[in-house]
Design an enzyme around this catalytic site. Structure first.
Site, PDB file in Angstrom:
ATOM      1  N   GLU A 100      41.744  32.707  42.743  1.00  0.00           N
ATOM      2  CA  GLU A 100      41.948  33.800  41.807  1.00  0.00           C
ATOM      3  C   GLU A 100      42.802  34.950  42.033  1.00  0.00           C
ATOM      4  OE1 GLU A 100      37.680  34.958  42.544  1.00  0.00           O
ATOM      5  OE2 GLU A 100      38.117  36.366  44.020  1.00  0.00           O
ATOM      6  N   ARG A 122      28.070  33.227  49.720  1.00  0.00           N
ATOM      7  CA  ARG A 122      27.988  34.538  50.019  1.00  0.00           C
ATOM      8  C   ARG A 122      27.738  34.412  51.606  1.00  0.00           C
ATOM      9  NH1 ARG A 122      23.580  36.336  46.810  1.00  0.00           N
ATOM     10  NH2 ARG A 122      25.062  36.722  45.184  1.00  0.00           N
ATOM     11  N   HIS A 154      35.176  31.150  48.097  1.00  0.00           N
ATOM     12  CA  HIS A 154      34.849  29.922  46.946  1.00  0.00           C
ATOM     13  C   HIS A 154      35.723  28.777  47.254  1.00  0.00           C
ATOM     14  CE1 HIS A 154      34.115  33.635  44.559  1.00  0.00           C
ATOM     15  NE2 HIS A 154      35.236  34.078  44.429  1.00  0.00           N
ATOM     16  N   HIS A 208      36.890  36.802  51.306  1.00  0.00           N
ATOM     17  CA  HIS A 208      37.459  38.222  50.730  1.00  0.00           C
ATOM     18  C   HIS A 208      36.127  38.833  50.131  1.00  0.00           C
ATOM     19  CE1 HIS A 208      36.702  35.210  47.279  1.00  0.00           C
ATOM     20  NE2 HIS A 208      36.406  36.044  46.612  1.00  0.00           N
TER      21      HIS A 208
HETATM   22 ZN    ZN Z   1      35.663  35.979  44.660  1.00  0.00          ZN
END
Ligand code: ZN
Length: 319
Positions: free
Chosen positions: A116, A194, A99, A174
């Site tokens: 996150e 992605r 991200h 990740h």
């Molecule tokens: Zn993620």
């Protein structure tokens, strides 16, 4: 001021399992439930309010009507609702992804970036995550590794266990791998680049990869495993509290309530409570609202004290 009970939004991404409906009583629209967005003002899955005078309205709508005081002074600096909380059931591997930072995402996607935190609620023996590059790379090396499908050899594979906490700053490559059920507290963003999807097909086609943007934002330095043991539990009368994660974006704690706990929403932030296990009720003034496993409650900033009664484990998040 009202405490709001939120109806989660469920996503049926291809890697999801069925635990969210079976164990957390999430609505099941299809035969799998990958994610339940339990605190969300994001347009891709905004929560609806259940019960009370705001019944049937969206959280976003109510918050914009009630004004910024509902969110608290710590939220004043944000233009949008700052966080998004999900429960995630990875029956299969999630794609390897990254991200962007706020700076990149606000410029290119008109959304926040995404940092996150993952709290591992449960996992299979030997389950692992992917966390960061395992060696320093140049942009060209990274791009080549993504394009020739060898990226799995250049990332850290980290074993996880129940109760672990991982903090994933934006820019960290990740993935959540199969056999993990977790709670994710993140910035309010749905921007994911992605880079590898295990050759899977969705409706006969591979899902899109976003190699160019990913290479722009991935941290090229090798990182140590981000695994972090949560803080030491503090014991209070009727519950224990464990600090899980604190950053400038959010503060997350786990309350393991055996009888009762008092939670205070002061002027600085709203409080999100999500029941991860067991069942409780939230008592306030002459009202009472359930907090059963999987349920999510939003307490406005400045609301004051509420009492949680029952045998219930709760994820408590503030900004
Ligand atoms: Zn993620």
């Amino acid at each position: 001021m009202r405490i709001l009970k939120l109806i989660p939004t469920v996503k049926d991404y291809i890697w999801g399992g069925t635990r969210l409906s079976k164990e957390f009583d999430m609505p099941a629209y299809g035969d799998r439930q990958a994610e339940a967005w339990v605190l969300s003002c994001h347009d891709d899955g905004v929560n609806i309010i259940s019960g009370g005078p705001f019944d049937g309205r969206t959280l976003k709508d109510v918050l914009s009507n009630e004004g910024k005081s509902y969110l608290g002074t710590n939220c004043a600096k944000f233009d949008f609702f700052p966080i998004l909380i999900k429960l995630i059931d990875a029956k299969d591997n999630l794609s390897i992804q990254v991200h962007p930072s706020d700076e990149y995402a606000l410029k290119n996607e008109n959304q926040y970036g995404k940092t996150e935190a993952w709290y591992i609620i449960d996992c299979d023996e030997g389950a692992e995550i992917i966390y960061g590059l395992s060696k320093d790379m140049t942009k060209d090396e990274l791009k080549e590794s993504i394009e020739n499908g060898t990226i799995l050899d250049n990332v850290n594979h980290v074993k996880v266990k129940k109760g672990d906490l991982f903090f994933i700053p934006s820019g960290t490559i990740h993935a959540i791998c199969k056999g993990i059920l977790l709670a994710e507290v993140q910035q309010n963003s749905n921007v994911t680049y992605r880079v590898y999807d295990y050759g899977r097909l969705q409706n006969g086609k591979p899902r899109e990869l976003h190699t160019k943007k990913a290479v722009d934002v991935i941290n090229l330095k090798a990182v140590d495993c981000g695994g972090k043991n949560p803080g030491k539990p503090e014991t209070f009368d009727g519950y224990t509290k464990t600090h899980l994660s604190k950053c400038e974006l959010f503060t997350v704690a786990k309350l393991e309530i055996t009888e009762k706990a008092t939670v205070t929403a002061d002027e600085t932030s709203f409080v999100s409570l999500i029941a991860l296990d067991g069942n409780g009720v939230v008592n306030y003034a002459d009202n009472c609202i359930t907090l059963y496993k999987g349920e999510s409650v939003f307490i406005p900033a400045g609301f004051g004290d509420v009492e949680i009664l029952g045998a219930v484990t709760v994820l408590e998040t503030r900004v």
